[in-house]
Design a protein around this motif. Structure first.
Motif, PDB file in Angstrom:
ATOM      1  N   LEU A   1      -7.985   3.017   4.912  1.00  0.00           N
ATOM      2  CA  LEU A   1      -6.759   2.470   4.336  1.00  0.00           C
ATOM      3  C   LEU A   1      -6.928   0.996   3.996  1.00  0.00           C
TER       4      LEU A   1
ATOM      5  N   SER B   1       2.029   8.012   2.335  1.00  0.00           N
ATOM      6  CA  SER B   1       2.533   7.435   3.585  1.00  0.00           C
ATOM      7  C   SER B   1       3.064   8.512   4.525  1.00  0.00           C
TER       8      SER B   1
ATOM      9  N   TYR C   1       1.230   2.916  -3.439  1.00  0.00           N
ATOM     10  CA  TYR C   1       0.193   3.674  -4.126  1.00  0.00           C
ATOM     11  C   TYR C   1      -0.658   4.552  -3.221  1.00  0.00           C
ATOM     12  N   GLU C   2      -0.445   4.518  -1.919  1.00  0.00           N
ATOM     13  CA  GLU C   2      -1.167   5.374  -0.974  1.00  0.00           C
ATOM     14  C   GLU C   2      -0.176   6.350  -0.346  1.00  0.00           C
TER      15      GLU C   2
ATOM     16  N   SER D   1      -9.256   0.206   1.235  1.00  0.00           N
ATOM     17  CA  SER D   1      -8.807   0.652  -0.082  1.00  0.00           C
ATOM     18  C   SER D   1      -7.759  -0.263  -0.712  1.00  0.00           C
TER      19      SER D   1
ATOM     20  N   MET E   1       0.826  -1.208   0.000  1.00  0.00           N
ATOM     21  CA  MET E   1       0.000   0.000   0.000  1.00  0.00           C
ATOM     22  C   MET E   1       0.864   1.263   0.000  1.00  0.00           C
TER      23      MET E   1
END
Length: 134
Positions: free
Chosen positions: A84, A53, A50-51, A87, A47
């Motif tokens: 989170l 941080s 692409y998320e 997703s 994650m």
């Protein structure tokens, strides 16, 4: 004494290896989601690709702070943590990421779903949630 309700379905077969506990309690029971650290860290590592941080659980993981430094560590923003884990999206993973973790990739959507459901249960109980790293 509170009854302990432990879900360890993501730790079976990994006994003796590092584990992560996510827990919350209420007046009568202590709820524990126990999993192999490899699932948890792989999920967060993927994650991070692409998320953002820069805050929350991904920041703590990326900086090796939070539950790595103090255990138990309280999740401060439960809504963000729920979002989170809800997703998690396999379609955002590269072929190389999948190859590097091919043995555990198939379980990760269910792990993410189980974590988000667990966090939602804690939220509906008005409980604080903690991560314990062992």
């Amino acid at each position: 004494m509170k009854e302990e309700l432990v879900n360890d379905s993501f730790y079976i077969g990994f006994e003796g290896q590092p584990e992560i506990l996510i827990l919350f309690d209420n007046l009568t029971e202590k709820n524990i989601l126990k999993m192999w650290n490899g699932y948890f860290e792989t999920l967060l590592d993927l994650m991070c690709q692409y998320e953002p941080s820069n805050e929350g659980i991904l920041h703590e993981y990326y900086a090796h702070e939070g539950w790595y430094e103090e255990s138990p560590w309280e999740i401060q923003n439960l809504d963000a943590a729920i979002h989170l884990f809800k997703s998690f999206d396999m379609s955002k993973l590269t072929g190389e990421q999948i190859e590097n973790s091919e043995n555990i990739i198939p379980a990760l959507p269910e792990v993410a779903q189980r974590i988000s459901t667990f966090l939602e249960a804690a939220k509906s109980n008005g409980s604080n949630v903690y991560i314990v790293y062992d």
